[in-house]
Enzyme design. Structure first.
Site, PDB file in Angstrom:
ATOM      1  N   ARG A  59       0.801  -1.230   0.000  1.00  0.00           N
ATOM      2  CA  ARG A  59       0.000   0.000   0.000  1.00  0.00           C
ATOM      3  C   ARG A  59       0.832   1.277   0.000  1.00  0.00           C
ATOM      4  O   ARG A  59       0.399   2.309  -0.459  1.00  0.00           O
ATOM      5  CB  ARG A  59      -0.792   0.067   1.297  1.00  0.00           C
ATOM      6  CG  ARG A  59      -1.925  -0.870   1.372  1.00  0.00           C
ATOM      7  CD  ARG A  59      -2.458  -0.683   2.748  1.00  0.00           C
ATOM      8  NE  ARG A  59      -3.568  -1.538   2.999  1.00  0.00           N
ATOM      9  CZ  ARG A  59      -3.919  -1.912   4.218  1.00  0.00           C
ATOM     10  NH1 ARG A  59      -3.230  -1.497   5.258  1.00  0.00           N
ATOM     11  NH2 ARG A  59      -4.960  -2.680   4.394  1.00  0.00           N
ATOM     12  N   LYS A 166       1.697 -18.066   7.705  1.00  0.00           N
ATOM     13  CA  LYS A 166       0.854 -18.364   8.850  1.00  0.00           C
ATOM     14  C   LYS A 166       0.374 -17.051   9.468  1.00  0.00           C
ATOM     15  O   LYS A 166       0.986 -16.025   9.177  1.00  0.00           O
ATOM     16  CB  LYS A 166       1.594 -19.245   9.850  1.00  0.00           C
ATOM     17  CG  LYS A 166       2.642 -18.513  10.703  1.00  0.00           C
ATOM     18  CD  LYS A 166       3.159 -19.382  11.800  1.00  0.00           C
ATOM     19  CE  LYS A 166       2.370 -19.253  13.073  1.00  0.00           C
ATOM     20  NZ  LYS A 166       2.894 -18.243  14.018  1.00  0.00           N
ATOM     21  N   ASP A 195       5.487 -23.183   6.871  1.00  0.00           N
ATOM     22  CA  ASP A 195       5.731 -23.206   8.314  1.00  0.00           C
ATOM     23  C   ASP A 195       7.244 -23.094   8.440  1.00  0.00           C
ATOM     24  O   ASP A 195       7.967 -24.025   8.074  1.00  0.00           O
ATOM     25  CB  ASP A 195       5.240 -24.517   8.917  1.00  0.00           C
ATOM     26  CG  ASP A 195       5.418 -24.524  10.421  1.00  0.00           C
ATOM     27  OD1 ASP A 195       6.495 -24.130  10.894  1.00  0.00           O
ATOM     28  OD2 ASP A 195       4.485 -24.917  11.125  1.00  0.00           O
ATOM     29  N   HIS A 196       7.722 -21.956   8.922  1.00  0.00           N
ATOM     30  CA  HIS A 196       9.165 -21.731   8.812  1.00  0.00           C
ATOM     31  C   HIS A 196       9.990 -22.708   9.654  1.00  0.00           C
ATOM     32  O   HIS A 196      11.182 -22.842   9.457  1.00  0.00           O
ATOM     33  CB  HIS A 196       9.531 -20.270   9.117  1.00  0.00           C
ATOM     34  CG  HIS A 196       9.567 -19.937  10.573  1.00  0.00           C
ATOM     35  ND1 HIS A 196       8.450 -19.630  11.300  1.00  0.00           N
ATOM     36  CD2 HIS A 196      10.595 -19.862  11.443  1.00  0.00           C
ATOM     37  CE1 HIS A 196       8.796 -19.382  12.547  1.00  0.00           C
ATOM     38  NE2 HIS A 196      10.097 -19.520  12.666  1.00  0.00           N
ATOM     39  N   LYS A 200      14.184 -25.073   9.037  1.00  0.00           N
ATOM     40  CA  LYS A 200      15.343 -25.195   9.932  1.00  0.00           C
ATOM     41  C   LYS A 200      16.064 -26.517   9.653  1.00  0.00           C
ATOM     42  O   LYS A 200      15.428 -27.562   9.612  1.00  0.00           O
ATOM     43  CB  LYS A 200      14.893 -25.148  11.400  1.00  0.00           C
ATOM     44  CG  LYS A 200      14.300 -23.801  11.815  1.00  0.00           C
ATOM     45  CD  LYS A 200      13.920 -23.820  13.299  1.00  0.00           C
ATOM     46  CE  LYS A 200      13.050 -22.633  13.673  1.00  0.00           C
ATOM     47  NZ  LYS A 200      13.754 -21.364  13.790  1.00  0.00           N
ATOM     48  N   GLU A 234      10.995 -19.321  24.576  1.00  0.00           N
ATOM     49  CA  GLU A 234      11.519 -18.072  24.016  1.00  0.00           C
ATOM     50  C   GLU A 234      11.769 -17.081  25.142  1.00  0.00           C
ATOM     51  O   GLU A 234      11.013 -17.050  26.125  1.00  0.00           O
ATOM     52  CB  GLU A 234      10.504 -17.455  23.057  1.00  0.00           C
ATOM     53  CG  GLU A 234      10.183 -18.327  21.867  1.00  0.00           C
ATOM     54  CD  GLU A 234       9.293 -17.599  20.886  1.00  0.00           C
ATOM     55  OE1 GLU A 234       9.844 -17.010  19.949  1.00  0.00           O
ATOM     56  OE2 GLU A 234       8.073 -17.591  21.071  1.00  0.00           O
ATOM     57  N   HIS A 258       4.064 -25.007  14.434  1.00  0.00           N
ATOM     58  CA  HIS A 258       5.460 -25.379  14.675  1.00  0.00           C
ATOM     59  C   HIS A 258       5.608 -26.640  15.543  1.00  0.00           C
ATOM     60  O   HIS A 258       6.363 -27.543  15.215  1.00  0.00           O
ATOM     61  CB  HIS A 258       6.204 -24.238  15.365  1.00  0.00           C
ATOM     62  CG  HIS A 258       6.074 -22.928  14.648  1.00  0.00           C
ATOM     63  ND1 HIS A 258       5.987 -22.828  13.290  1.00  0.00           N
ATOM     64  CD2 HIS A 258       6.021 -21.649  15.110  1.00  0.00           C
ATOM     65  CE1 HIS A 258       5.893 -21.553  12.942  1.00  0.00           C
ATOM     66  NE2 HIS A 258       5.906 -20.821  14.029  1.00  0.00           N
ATOM     67  N   LYS A 358       6.485 -17.457  26.035  1.00  0.00           N
ATOM     68  CA  LYS A 358       7.259 -16.231  25.838  1.00  0.00           C
ATOM     69  C   LYS A 358       7.868 -15.844  27.183  1.00  0.00           C
ATOM     70  O   LYS A 358       7.328 -16.194  28.235  1.00  0.00           O
ATOM     71  CB  LYS A 358       6.328 -15.089  25.413  1.00  0.00           C
ATOM     72  CG  LYS A 358       5.622 -15.332  24.087  1.00  0.00           C
ATOM     73  CD  LYS A 358       6.473 -14.874  22.934  1.00  0.00           C
ATOM     74  CE  LYS A 358       5.740 -14.978  21.616  1.00  0.00           C
ATOM     75  NZ  LYS A 358       6.655 -15.160  20.494  1.00  0.00           N
TER      76      LYS A 358
HETATM   77  C1  BG6 Z   1       6.371 -17.361  14.838  1.00  0.00           C
HETATM   78  C2  BG6 Z   1       5.519 -16.870  15.968  1.00  0.00           C
HETATM   79  O1  BG6 Z   1       5.632 -18.146  13.947  1.00  0.00           O
HETATM   80  O2  BG6 Z   1       7.445 -18.124  15.364  1.00  0.00           O
HETATM   81  C3  BG6 Z   1       6.337 -16.056  16.936  1.00  0.00           C
HETATM   82  O3  BG6 Z   1       4.446 -16.101  15.459  1.00  0.00           O
HETATM   83  C4  BG6 Z   1       7.534 -16.858  17.410  1.00  0.00           C
HETATM   84  O4  BG6 Z   1       5.552 -15.632  18.042  1.00  0.00           O
HETATM   85  C5  BG6 Z   1       8.304 -17.415  16.235  1.00  0.00           C
HETATM   86  O5  BG6 Z   1       8.367 -15.991  18.169  1.00  0.00           O
HETATM   87  C6  BG6 Z   1       9.379 -18.373  16.699  1.00  0.00           C
HETATM   88  O6  BG6 Z   1      10.213 -18.689  15.626  1.00  0.00           O
HETATM   89  P1  BG6 Z   1      11.744 -19.048  15.874  1.00  0.00           P
HETATM   90  O7  BG6 Z   1      12.237 -19.406  14.510  1.00  0.00           O
HETATM   91  O8  BG6 Z   1      12.384 -17.843  16.469  1.00  0.00           O
HETATM   92  O9  BG6 Z   1      11.727 -20.209  16.829  1.00  0.00           O
END
Ligand code: BG6
Length: 510
Positions: A59, A166, A195-196, A200, A234, A258, A358
């Site tokens: 945008r 996501k 899904d990242h 890894k 985290e 995840h 968190k």
């Molecule tokens: C994301 C979440 O998908 O993954 C975040 O929305 C989280 O809240 C993050 O911090 C964690 O990813 P990674 O790769 O740092 O473990």
């Protein structure tokens, strides 16, 4: 130490197909932090076609020149290695910017014009790779607009693929509705739900560890394994994402995506091949085999928490309710722990405990597989008073490796035992290659390999497991929030969850 043989393992593979990548949400965080650095890294490794172009859509009122300038300013900070100026110049020339609203059909008409131009200029063979790096409310809208404009039709061998970020839905019904909306305008094989975690190396290595080695699989079952623990801890809070997070919570944010990836890779049966659907079929079966939670189970087998002010930590950390864009009386959980059972022959009776939160005391993601103790205590007449179970720990981050703990005799005339470790660290063998975690996923999309992406049925199976929790939690708002201090290991109830089974969470080292 790297051995000559390990060099052979670093196969580079073929470059992605020629294509134009359209990034919706091009001025957002994901684009500058992950996508652009990952594409640059691919170019550096010769894994990006030379016949490639990017069109960023967003945008913000920007010209192509301004867009390129802002990327040039940001990239050094997100790359993790020095920038090769010649390569960056080459890369920048392939980037253009298109300003517009995602719900405006005119934007798609202009985009088509741009696509024809890039196809000619950069010889991209008419292949199109759309990346939806936008807020989830736009996923369906953009797909529908692309479909209506005929921009998803695959003709004359030209492919069109869409990566969807996501969160994919917020419960079973909304995920199902989104799947239906996407399927109206494209085939399942065109949809790449990302899904990242699957980008890894350590997560992908779970499959290599289990299925490229003959010695672990025979003991990978209820006969030898006592239980499995998965921790995704985290130290960060919700940072600038309070607005999103307060409507999502730890369960939606981390578990059906995840953590369920980690569970399904750990628990799945060996697939018949490494083809995308063979792997995804087995992963899906595990999600379907997770014992559904009754309302009673939700009360006894799950724990939710929210962080309050830190207590006794070096740096003072504010409570979740004091974070920007978070409601002052928020009932959103920032921590979740639960006990799952997988109802199949391999895992019946083996609990899977998982926790994520968190603002925990340390950043650690690992899978710990704890084995049963030996059947006979032959050392009972010696100084040995107890046997520590063998544990195999798959360390995902920040340490990357695998550790097996076992008992050994400590030197001396008396029979005493100590616990020792056999360790494998990624960095020792393979060195460290700068990576955002998105390289492999984008490359896979450019060569049409969907193994590491989620199919519709997997996403819905994940949501079916957690939706009963969401329902019960909504009906019974928490009365004890905040219930753990920022910088701690979470609420006491999570320790009680394991203590009731005579177990405890693995202590995280250093
Ligand atoms: C994301 C979440 O998908 O993954 C975040 O929305 C989280 O809240 C993050 O911090 C964690 O990813 P990674 O790769 O740092 O473990």
């Amino acid at each position: 130490m790297a051995t000559p043989a390990t060099q052979d393992l670093r196969q580079t593979g073929r470059p992605g197909d020629p294509c134009t990548m359209v990034i919706f949400g091009a001025t957002g965080d994901l684009t500058r932090r992950k996508l652009i650095p990952a594409l640059y890294n691919l170019a550096k490794e010769n894994l990006l076609s030379r016949e490639f172009a990017i069109i960023g859509v967003a945008r913000n009122e920007l010209t192509t020149e301004q867009f390129r300038e802002s990327l040039t300013k940001d990239i050094p900070g997100f790359l993790g290695c020095p920038l090769d100026n010649d390569l960056w110049e080459w890369f920048l020339k392939r980037i253009t910017y298109l300003q517009g609203e995602f719900n405006d059909p005119q934007v798609y008409a202009r985009l088509q014009g741009e696509l024809q131009r890039t196809e000619k200029e950069h010889m991209t063979h008419g292949n199109l790779f759309y990346y939806l790096a936008v807020a989830p409310t736009f996923f369906g809208e953009i797909a529908t607009q692309l479909g209506t404009a005929g921009m998803l039709a695959e003709e004359d061998g030209k492919w069109r693929r869409v990566i969807v970020e996501k969160p994919f839905g917020r419960d079973l019904d909304s995920a199902h509705a989104l799947n239906q909306q996407l399927r109206k305008v494209m085939g399942e094989s065109q949809i790449y739900r990302i899904d990242h975690y699957l980008g890894k190396e350590t997560v992908q290595n779970i499959m290599a560890f289990r299925f490229a080695n003959g010695i672990f699989e025979p003991i990978w079952n209820r006969r030898y394994i006592d239980h499995v623990q998965i921790t995704v801890a985290e130290t960060v809070g919700v940072e600038q994402r309070g607005g999103y997070y307060d409507t999502a919570g730890a369960l939606r944010d981390m578990v059906p995506n995840h953590i369920f990836q980690l569970i399904s890779l750990t628990a799945m049966e060996p697939p018949i091949s490494f083809q995308a659907d063979a792997v995804r079929d087995e992963q899906a079966k595990i999600l379907h085999a997770i014992q559904p939670f009754t309302a009673e189970d939700v009360l006894t087998h799950t724990v939710r928490g929210q962080y309050g002010d830190s207590v006794g930590t070096d740096t003072r950390m504010p409570a979740y309710r004091a974070e920007p864009q978070v409601l002052a009386d928020s009932a959103t959980e920032t921590y979740v722990a639960m006990k799952l059972q997988i109802d199949n022959w391999r895992w019946a009776g083996v609990p899977f405990y998982l926790r994520t939160g968190k603002r925990m005391a340390a950043r650690h993601t690992y899978i710990a597989v704890e084995f049963r103790r030996p059947p006979l205590r032959i050392f009972r007449d010696t100084a040995v008073d107890h046997l520590t179970p063998n544990t195999l720990v798959i360390q995902i981050q920040p340490e990357e490796g695998i550790k097996l703990s076992f008992a050994a005799k400590t030197p001396g005339p008396i029979m005493r035992l100590g616990t020792v470790d056999m360790k494998f660290n990624y960095a020792d063998y393979f060195g460290v290659t700068p990576s955002t975690g998105y390289e492999r996923l984008m490359h896979d999309c450019m060569i049409g390999d969907a193994t590491l992406f989620q199919r519709a049925d997997q996403v819905e199976a994940g949501w079916s497991v957690v939706t009963p929790l969401l329902d019960v939690w909504k009906a019974l708002p928490p009365r004890n929030f905040p219930n753990y201090p920022a910088g701690s290991w979470g609420p006491k109830e999570a320790d009680d969850l394991l203590a009731r089974d005579g177990r405890k969470w693995r202590a995280v080292e250093g």
